[in-house]
Design a protein around this motif. Structure first.
Motif, PDB file in Angstrom:
ATOM      1  N   GLU A   1       0.832  -1.194   0.000  1.00 41.65           N
ATOM      2  CA  GLU A   1       0.000   0.000   0.000  1.00 41.65           C
ATOM      3  C   GLU A   1       0.872   1.251   0.000  1.00 41.65           C
ATOM      4  N   PRO A   2       0.329   2.379  -0.454  1.00 41.65           N
ATOM      5  CA  PRO A   2       1.090   3.635  -0.401  1.00 41.65           C
ATOM      6  C   PRO A   2       1.375   4.040   1.042  1.00 41.65           C
ATOM      7  N   VAL A   3       2.468   4.754   1.229  1.00 41.92           N
ATOM      8  CA  VAL A   3       2.838   5.230   2.563  1.00 41.92           C
ATOM      9  C   VAL A   3       1.730   6.103   3.142  1.00 41.92           C
ATOM     10  N   THR A   4       1.086   6.881   2.275  1.00 39.98           N
ATOM     11  CA  THR A   4       0.018   7.768   2.766  1.00 39.98           C
ATOM     12  C   THR A   4      -1.135   6.981   3.392  1.00 39.98           C
ATOM     13  N   ASP A   5      -1.413   5.788   2.857  1.00 41.65           N
ATOM     14  CA  ASP A   5      -2.481   4.959   3.438  1.00 41.65           C
ATOM     15  C   ASP A   5      -2.108   4.493   4.838  1.00 41.65           C
ATOM     16  N   ILE A   6      -0.835   4.175   5.023  1.00 40.40           N
ATOM     17  CA  ILE A   6      -0.376   3.751   6.359  1.00 40.40           C
ATOM     18  C   ILE A   6      -0.504   4.910   7.336  1.00 40.40           C
ATOM     19  N   TRP A   7      -0.121   6.110   6.889  1.00 34.81           N
ATOM     20  CA  TRP A   7      -0.255   7.298   7.750  1.00 34.81           C
ATOM     21  C   TRP A   7      -1.718   7.517   8.134  1.00 34.81           C
ATOM     22  N   ASP A   8      -2.610   7.346   7.181  1.00 35.89           N
ATOM     23  CA  ASP A   8      -4.038   7.516   7.464  1.00 35.89           C
ATOM     24  C   ASP A   8      -4.517   6.519   8.509  1.00 35.89           C
ATOM     25  N   ASP A   9      -4.068   5.263   8.379  1.00 37.27           N
ATOM     26  CA  ASP A   9      -4.463   4.241   9.355  1.00 37.27           C
ATOM     27  C   ASP A   9      -3.939   4.589  10.752  1.00 37.27           C
ATOM     28  N   ILE A  10      -2.713   5.066  10.801  1.00 36.43           N
ATOM     29  CA  ILE A  10      -2.125   5.436  12.100  1.00 36.43           C
ATOM     30  C   ILE A  10      -2.927   6.553  12.755  1.00 36.43           C
ATOM     31  N   ALA A  11      -3.294   7.553  11.950  1.00 37.90           N
ATOM     32  CA  ALA A  11      -4.069   8.677  12.485  1.00 37.90           C
ATOM     33  C   ALA A  11      -5.433   8.202  12.992  1.00 37.90           C
ATOM     34  N   LEU A  12      -6.077   7.332  12.227  1.00 40.59           N
ATOM     35  CA  LEU A  12      -7.383   6.813  12.635  1.00 40.59           C
ATOM     36  C   LEU A  12      -7.267   5.934  13.878  1.00 40.59           C
ATOM     37  N   TRP A  13      -6.195   5.160  13.959  1.00 38.13           N
ATOM     38  CA  TRP A  13      -5.967   4.305  15.125  1.00 38.13           C
ATOM     39  C   TRP A  13      -5.764   5.164  16.369  1.00 38.13           C
ATOM     40  N   GLU A  14      -4.947   6.204  16.247  1.00 35.38           N
ATOM     41  CA  GLU A  14      -4.695   7.092  17.389  1.00 35.38           C
ATOM     42  C   GLU A  14      -5.980   7.800  17.825  1.00 35.38           C
ATOM     43  N   THR A  15      -6.803   8.192  16.853  1.00 31.24           N
ATOM     44  CA  THR A  15      -8.079   8.819  17.182  1.00 31.24           C
ATOM     45  C   THR A  15      -8.996   7.849  17.906  1.00 31.24           C
ATOM     46  N   ALA A  16      -8.988   6.587  17.473  1.00 31.50           N
ATOM     47  CA  ALA A  16      -9.812   5.568  18.127  1.00 31.50           C
ATOM     48  C   ALA A  16      -9.373   5.358  19.571  1.00 31.50           C
ATOM     49  N   ILE A  17      -8.072   5.387  19.809  1.00 25.84           N
ATOM     50  CA  ILE A  17      -7.554   5.240  21.176  1.00 25.84           C
ATOM     51  C   ILE A  17      -8.020   6.400  22.046  1.00 25.84           C
ATOM     52  N   GLU A  18      -7.987   7.606  21.496  1.00 28.19           N
ATOM     53  CA  GLU A  18      -8.464   8.769  22.249  1.00 28.19           C
ATOM     54  C   GLU A  18      -9.946   8.627  22.575  1.00 28.19           C
ATOM     55  N   ARG A  19     -10.739   8.166  21.604  1.00 23.55           N
ATOM     56  CA  ARG A  19     -12.172   7.976  21.841  1.00 23.55           C
ATOM     57  C   ARG A  19     -12.403   6.921  22.915  1.00 23.55           C
ATOM     58  N   ARG A  20     -11.613   5.845  22.866  1.00 25.08           N
ATOM     59  CA  ARG A  20     -11.745   4.802  23.890  1.00 25.08           C
ATOM     60  C   ARG A  20     -11.480   5.372  25.279  1.00 25.08           C
ATOM     61  N   ASP A  21     -10.433   6.173  25.404  1.00 23.94           N
ATOM     62  CA  ASP A  21     -10.087   6.729  26.709  1.00 23.94           C
ATOM     63  C   ASP A  21     -11.191   7.647  27.232  1.00 23.94           C
ATOM     64  N   VAL A  22     -11.740   8.467  26.340  1.00 25.46           N
ATOM     65  CA  VAL A  22     -12.811   9.382  26.745  1.00 25.46           C
ATOM     66  C   VAL A  22     -14.060   8.600  27.146  1.00 25.46           C
ATOM     67  N   LEU A  23     -14.421   7.606  26.356  1.00 33.37           N
ATOM     68  CA  LEU A  23     -15.601   6.797  26.668  1.00 33.37           C
ATOM     69  C   LEU A  23     -15.402   5.985  27.939  1.00 33.37           C
ATOM     70  N   ASN A  24     -14.187   5.480  28.141  1.00 30.44           N
ATOM     71  CA  ASN A  24     -13.869   4.770  29.382  1.00 30.44           C
ATOM     72  C   ASN A  24     -14.143   5.651  30.591  1.00 30.44           C
ATOM     73  N   LEU A  25     -13.630   6.884  30.516  1.00 30.53           N
ATOM     74  CA  LEU A  25     -13.792   7.803  31.639  1.00 30.53           C
ATOM     75  C   LEU A  25     -15.257   8.185  31.811  1.00 30.53           C
ATOM     76  N   ALA A  26     -15.962   8.440  30.709  1.00 26.03           N
ATOM     77  CA  ALA A  26     -17.372   8.799  30.785  1.00 26.03           C
ATOM     78  C   ALA A  26     -18.183   7.681  31.442  1.00 26.03           C
ATOM     79  N   LEU A  27     -17.863   6.442  31.101  1.00 21.84           N
ATOM     80  CA  LEU A  27     -18.586   5.305  31.669  1.00 21.84           C
ATOM     81  C   LEU A  27     -18.294   5.167  33.160  1.00 21.84           C
ATOM     82  N   GLN A  28     -17.051   5.368  33.537  1.00 22.30           N
ATOM     83  CA  GLN A  28     -16.711   5.312  34.963  1.00 22.30           C
ATOM     84  C   GLN A  28     -17.424   6.418  35.735  1.00 22.30           C
TER      85      GLN A  28
END
Length: 202
Positions: free
Chosen positions: A149-176
């Motif tokens: 795959e193009p390098v740009t696609d890998i960068w996009d996946d990394i950005a989306l993965w990092e965003t998902a981690i941030e969402r998980r952390d926020v939702l974790n805290l909201a649920l607690q």
């Protein structure tokens, strides 16, 4: 014409309001604009910056910037990291808490659980695709070559993965916060857990 009753007539001895002591509307607007400019600049801080540096980026002078930074520090939006000269950096924990508190107010526990399950599945999918636990472990060039795959696609996946981690952390805290009934997260020490087992109530 009928005269108003005595209790409706103005008191001739009453002190007239001093309209000259009111703030000039232009000054009120100007202060609001300065606050917004500094706030926008603060949200972009990733490294500590001095008052002068922040003022230079934001636009308002150093004196106004210094006063608003002190106010933002009292709110928890920024942290002061130096004293001579004073330096400030964005307090990302405050932003996480603010987002989590909004979710806590907006959604009931079942919806928070549903959203958290969805984002955890998304993160697990990235882990399986890249055969690593976190996006920081990915070697961009190697991953692009291995996946064809193009390098740009890998960068996009990394950005989306990092965003998902941030969402998980926020939702974790909201649920607690929702489960503890505490908007400040004191029931769990206010920390964001690095694990995904909050769904099990552990």
């Amino acid at each position: 014409m009928q005269q108003p009753s005595d209790d409706r007539q103005a008191d001739g001895d009453a002190e007239r309001p001093d309209f000259g002591s009111l703030d000039d509307p232009a000054d009120v607007v100007r202060r609001g604009r300065s606050r917004d400019q500094i706030y926008t600049t603060v949200l972009q801080l990733r490294e500590p910056a001095t008052v002068a540096e922040i003022a230079d980026r934001a636009g308002p002078g150093p004196d106004a910037t210094r006063e608003y930074l002190r106010w933002f520090a009292d709110m928890g939006l920024v942290r002061q990291t130096g004293t001579n000269p004073a330096e400030y950096v964005l307090n990302r924990s405050f932003l996480v808490w603010r987002r989590a508190n909004r979710l806590r107010e907006e959604y009931r526990e079942p919806e928070l659980v549903r959203r958290l399950q969805a984002v955890i599945e998304e993160i697990d999918d990235y882990r399986e695709q890249y055969e690593t636990e976190t996006p920081v472990d990915i070697v961009i060039a190697d991953a692009a070559q291995r996946r064809g795959e193009p390098v740009t696609d890998i960068w996009d996946d990394i950005a989306l993965w990092e965003t998902a981690i941030e969402r998980r952390d926020v939702l974790n805290l909201a649920l607690q916060m929702r489960r503890s009934g505490d908007e400040f997260g004191h029931g769990t020490g206010g920390d964001i857990p690095p694990r995904d087992d909050i769904l099990a109530g552990r």
